[in-house]
Design a protein around this motif. Structure first.
Motif, PDB file in Angstrom:
ATOM      1  N   PHE A  14      -5.438  -6.734   8.614  1.00  0.00           N
ATOM      2  CA  PHE A  14      -4.629  -5.690   7.994  1.00  0.00           C
ATOM      3  C   PHE A  14      -3.484  -6.245   7.167  1.00  0.00           C
ATOM      4  CE2 PHE A  14      -7.081  -2.664   9.922  1.00  0.00           C
ATOM      5  CZ  PHE A  14      -6.945  -2.555  11.301  1.00  0.00           C
ATOM      6  N   ALA A  15      -3.228  -5.566   6.064  1.00  0.00           N
ATOM      7  CA  ALA A  15      -1.991  -5.774   5.328  1.00  0.00           C
ATOM      8  C   ALA A  15      -0.879  -5.015   6.063  1.00  0.00           C
ATOM      9  CB  ALA A  15      -2.140  -5.240   3.910  1.00  0.00           C
ATOM     10  N   ILE A  16       0.335  -5.196   5.589  1.00  0.00           N
ATOM     11  CA  ILE A  16       1.448  -4.440   6.172  1.00  0.00           C
ATOM     12  C   ILE A  16       1.194  -2.957   5.916  1.00  0.00           C
ATOM     13  CG2 ILE A  16       3.930  -3.983   6.039  1.00  0.00           C
ATOM     14  CD1 ILE A  16       4.277  -6.937   5.274  1.00  0.00           C
ATOM     15  N   TRP A  17       1.334  -2.147   6.957  1.00  0.00           N
ATOM     16  CA  TRP A  17       1.052  -0.731   6.825  1.00  0.00           C
ATOM     17  C   TRP A  17       2.088  -0.051   5.931  1.00  0.00           C
ATOM     18  CZ3 TRP A  17      -3.331   1.481   8.719  1.00  0.00           C
ATOM     19  CH2 TRP A  17      -4.068   0.719   9.624  1.00  0.00           C
ATOM     20  N   GLY A  18       1.624   0.869   5.115  1.00  0.00           N
ATOM     21  CA  GLY A  18       2.528   1.682   4.324  1.00  0.00           C
ATOM     22  C   GLY A  18       3.149   2.778   5.167  1.00  0.00           C
ATOM     23  N   ARG A  19       3.857   3.670   4.502  1.00  0.00           N
ATOM     24  CA  ARG A  19       4.530   4.760   5.227  1.00  0.00           C
ATOM     25  C   ARG A  19       3.577   5.894   5.546  1.00  0.00           C
ATOM     26  NH1 ARG A  19      10.128   6.046   2.281  1.00  0.00           N
ATOM     27  NH2 ARG A  19      10.345   7.305   4.167  1.00  0.00           N
ATOM     28  N   GLY A  20       2.446   5.915   4.916  1.00  0.00           N
ATOM     29  CA  GLY A  20       1.501   6.984   5.156  1.00  0.00           C
ATOM     30  C   GLY A  20       1.886   8.259   4.438  1.00  0.00           C
ATOM     31  N   THR A  21       1.013   9.248   4.550  1.00  0.00           N
ATOM     32  CA  THR A  21       1.279  10.568   3.970  1.00  0.00           C
ATOM     33  C   THR A  21       0.887  11.629   4.991  1.00  0.00           C
ATOM     34  OG1 THR A  21       0.917  11.979   2.027  1.00  0.00           O
ATOM     35  CG2 THR A  21      -0.970  10.670   2.774  1.00  0.00           C
ATOM     36  N   GLN A  22       1.777  12.578   5.210  1.00  0.00           N
ATOM     37  CA  GLN A  22       1.574  13.587   6.251  1.00  0.00           C
ATOM     38  C   GLN A  22       0.631  14.682   5.756  1.00  0.00           C
ATOM     39  OE1 GLN A  22       2.970  13.960   9.568  1.00  0.00           O
ATOM     40  NE2 GLN A  22       1.421  15.591   9.621  1.00  0.00           N
ATOM     41  N   VAL A  23      -0.359  14.978   6.561  1.00  0.00           N
ATOM     42  CA  VAL A  23      -1.260  16.105   6.315  1.00  0.00           C
ATOM     43  C   VAL A  23      -1.108  17.078   7.478  1.00  0.00           C
ATOM     44  CG1 VAL A  23      -3.654  16.845   6.134  1.00  0.00           C
ATOM     45  CG2 VAL A  23      -2.895  14.765   4.958  1.00  0.00           C
ATOM     46  N   THR A  24      -0.782  18.306   7.153  1.00  0.00           N
ATOM     47  CA  THR A  24      -0.631  19.343   8.169  1.00  0.00           C
ATOM     48  C   THR A  24      -1.540  20.510   7.809  1.00  0.00           C
ATOM     49  OG1 THR A  24       1.672  18.702   8.537  1.00  0.00           O
ATOM     50  CG2 THR A  24       0.975  20.847   9.384  1.00  0.00           C
ATOM     51  N   VAL A  25      -2.405  20.858   8.734  1.00  0.00           N
ATOM     52  CA  VAL A  25      -3.352  21.947   8.513  1.00  0.00           C
ATOM     53  C   VAL A  25      -3.018  23.080   9.473  1.00  0.00           C
ATOM     54  CG1 VAL A  25      -5.769  22.601   8.366  1.00  0.00           C
ATOM     55  CG2 VAL A  25      -5.087  20.245   7.863  1.00  0.00           C
ATOM     56  N   SER A  26      -2.687  24.230   8.917  1.00  0.00           N
ATOM     57  CA  SER A  26      -2.335  25.379   9.744  1.00  0.00           C
ATOM     58  C   SER A  26      -3.570  26.233   9.990  1.00  0.00           C
ATOM     59  CB  SER A  26      -1.246  26.201   9.072  1.00  0.00           C
ATOM     60  OG  SER A  26      -1.720  26.719   7.845  1.00  0.00           O
ATOM     61  N   SER A  27      -3.579  26.874  11.149  1.00  0.00           N
ATOM     62  CA  SER A  27      -4.738  27.721  11.505  1.00  0.00           C
ATOM     63  C   SER A  27      -4.570  29.136  10.990  1.00  0.00           C
ATOM     64  CB  SER A  27      -4.917  27.720  13.011  1.00  0.00           C
ATOM     65  OG  SER A  27      -3.743  28.175  13.644  1.00  0.00           O
ATOM     66  N   LEU A  53       0.860  -1.184   0.000  1.00  0.00           N
ATOM     67  CA  LEU A  53       0.000   0.000   0.000  1.00  0.00           C
ATOM     68  C   LEU A  53       0.896   1.233   0.000  1.00  0.00           C
ATOM     69  CD1 LEU A  53      -2.345  -1.269   2.845  1.00  0.00           C
ATOM     70  CD2 LEU A  53      -2.842  -1.337   0.390  1.00  0.00           C
ATOM     71  N   VAL A  54       0.677   2.134  -0.945  1.00  0.00           N
ATOM     72  CA  VAL A  54       1.495   3.340  -1.059  1.00  0.00           C
ATOM     73  C   VAL A  54       0.579   4.558  -1.068  1.00  0.00           C
ATOM     74  CG1 VAL A  54       3.207   4.575  -2.399  1.00  0.00           C
ATOM     75  CG2 VAL A  54       3.259   2.073  -2.334  1.00  0.00           C
ATOM     76  N   GLU A  55       0.693   5.360  -0.016  1.00  0.00           N
ATOM     77  CA  GLU A  55      -0.123   6.553   0.115  1.00  0.00           C
ATOM     78  C   GLU A  55       0.634   7.775  -0.388  1.00  0.00           C
ATOM     79  OE1 GLU A  55      -0.879   3.764   3.652  1.00  0.00           O
ATOM     80  OE2 GLU A  55       0.887   4.695   2.758  1.00  0.00           O
ATOM     81  N   SER A  56      -0.118   8.740  -0.910  1.00  0.00           N
ATOM     82  CA  SER A  56       0.476   9.997  -1.374  1.00  0.00           C
ATOM     83  C   SER A  56      -0.574  11.091  -1.375  1.00  0.00           C
ATOM     84  CB  SER A  56       1.065   9.827  -2.779  1.00  0.00           C
ATOM     85  OG  SER A  56       0.039   9.536  -3.711  1.00  0.00           O
ATOM     86  N   GLY A  57      -0.114  12.320  -1.582  1.00  0.00           N
ATOM     87  CA  GLY A  57      -1.038  13.433  -1.724  1.00  0.00           C
ATOM     88  C   GLY A  57      -1.113  14.361  -0.539  1.00  0.00           C
ATOM     89  N   GLY A  58      -0.426  14.034   0.532  1.00  0.00           N
ATOM     90  CA  GLY A  58      -0.460  14.907   1.696  1.00  0.00           C
ATOM     91  C   GLY A  58       0.309  16.187   1.460  1.00  0.00           C
ATOM     92  N   GLY A  59       0.269  17.059   2.447  1.00  0.00           N
ATOM     93  CA  GLY A  59       0.977  18.326   2.344  1.00  0.00           C
ATOM     94  C   GLY A  59       0.566  19.278   3.433  1.00  0.00           C
ATOM     95  N   LEU A  60       1.011  20.514   3.274  1.00  0.00           N
ATOM     96  CA  LEU A  60       0.681  21.584   4.209  1.00  0.00           C
ATOM     97  C   LEU A  60      -0.400  22.452   3.574  1.00  0.00           C
ATOM     98  CD1 LEU A  60       1.215  23.348   6.726  1.00  0.00           C
ATOM     99  CD2 LEU A  60       3.046  24.476   5.421  1.00  0.00           C
ATOM    100  N   VAL A  61      -1.465  22.676   4.306  1.00  0.00           N
ATOM    101  CA  VAL A  61      -2.575  23.455   3.777  1.00  0.00           C
ATOM    102  C   VAL A  61      -3.155  24.319   4.892  1.00  0.00           C
ATOM    103  CG1 VAL A  61      -4.259  21.624   4.236  1.00  0.00           C
ATOM    104  CG2 VAL A  61      -4.707  23.284   2.418  1.00  0.00           C
ATOM    105  N   GLN A  62      -3.708  25.437   4.525  1.00  0.00           N
ATOM    106  CA  GLN A  62      -4.348  26.296   5.523  1.00  0.00           C
ATOM    107  C   GLN A  62      -5.737  25.756   5.873  1.00  0.00           C
ATOM    108  OE1 GLN A  62      -4.274  30.283   3.852  1.00  0.00           O
ATOM    109  NE2 GLN A  62      -2.471  30.783   5.077  1.00  0.00           N
ATOM    110  N   ALA A  63      -6.200  26.093   7.048  1.00  0.00           N
ATOM    111  CA  ALA A  63      -7.548  25.710   7.457  1.00  0.00           C
ATOM    112  C   ALA A  63      -8.552  26.171   6.404  1.00  0.00           C
ATOM    113  CB  ALA A  63      -7.872  26.304   8.812  1.00  0.00           C
ATOM    114  N   GLY A  64      -9.494  25.287   6.093  1.00  0.00           N
ATOM    115  CA  GLY A  64     -10.466  25.572   5.044  1.00  0.00           C
ATOM    116  C   GLY A  64     -10.070  25.059   3.683  1.00  0.00           C
ATOM    117  N   GLY A  65      -8.834  24.641   3.548  1.00  0.00           N
ATOM    118  CA  GLY A  65      -8.344  24.154   2.268  1.00  0.00           C
ATOM    119  C   GLY A  65      -8.711  22.701   2.011  1.00  0.00           C
ATOM    120  N   SER A  66      -8.215  22.196   0.885  1.00  0.00           N
ATOM    121  CA  SER A  66      -8.545  20.833   0.448  1.00  0.00           C
ATOM    122  C   SER A  66      -7.290  20.078   0.025  1.00  0.00           C
ATOM    123  CB  SER A  66      -9.517  20.878  -0.735  1.00  0.00           C
ATOM    124  OG  SER A  66     -10.738  21.488  -0.388  1.00  0.00           O
ATOM    125  N   LEU A  67      -7.362  18.775   0.154  1.00  0.00           N
ATOM    126  CA  LEU A  67      -6.343  17.870  -0.354  1.00  0.00           C
ATOM    127  C   LEU A  67      -7.029  16.602  -0.836  1.00  0.00           C
ATOM    128  CD1 LEU A  67      -3.553  18.024   2.404  1.00  0.00           C
ATOM    129  CD2 LEU A  67      -3.346  18.871   0.060  1.00  0.00           C
TER     130      LEU A  67
END
Length: 114
Positions: free
Chosen positions: A101-114, A4-18
């Protein structure tokens, strides 16, 4: 064992989308129930969205109305569209089966700033 390979995370302001993506190494999505999970620092991993082989979906109360889970079997990919993000959504996001569960992937970090 499926990967399992996750992607698409990032830094976004509150109210934003990913939009997060989870690619599976095998063509499994039509016969396995899948979920998106998240783990914030100091907290347990929690299930936030599920998609079943029937196509039905379910959401944690904290994300209901803001997150949408979907899948594309031809692309072996599960998506999580996240709108109106809040600082409390900050976490590492993972995808996995709902049971056995399968073996967990590394995940993707989501950071939401206020």
């Amino acid at each position: 064992q499926v990967q399992l390979v996750e992607s698409g995370g990032g830094l976004v302001q509150a109210g934003g989308s990913l939009r997060l993506s989870c690619v599976t190494s095998r063509r499994i999505l039509t016969f396995v129930d899948m979920g998106w999970y998240r783990q914030a620092p100091g907290r347990q991993r929690e299930l936030v969205a599920s998609i079943f082989t029937s196509g039905s979906t379910n959401y944690a109360d904290s994300v209901k109305g803001r997150f949408t889970i979907s899948r594309d079997g031809a692309k072996n990919t599960v998506y999580l569209q996240m709108n109106n993000l809040k600082p409390d959504d900050t976490a590492v996001y993972y995808c996995n089966y709902l049971v056995n569960f399968a073996i967990w992937g590394r995940g993707t970090q989501v950071t939401v700033s206020s």
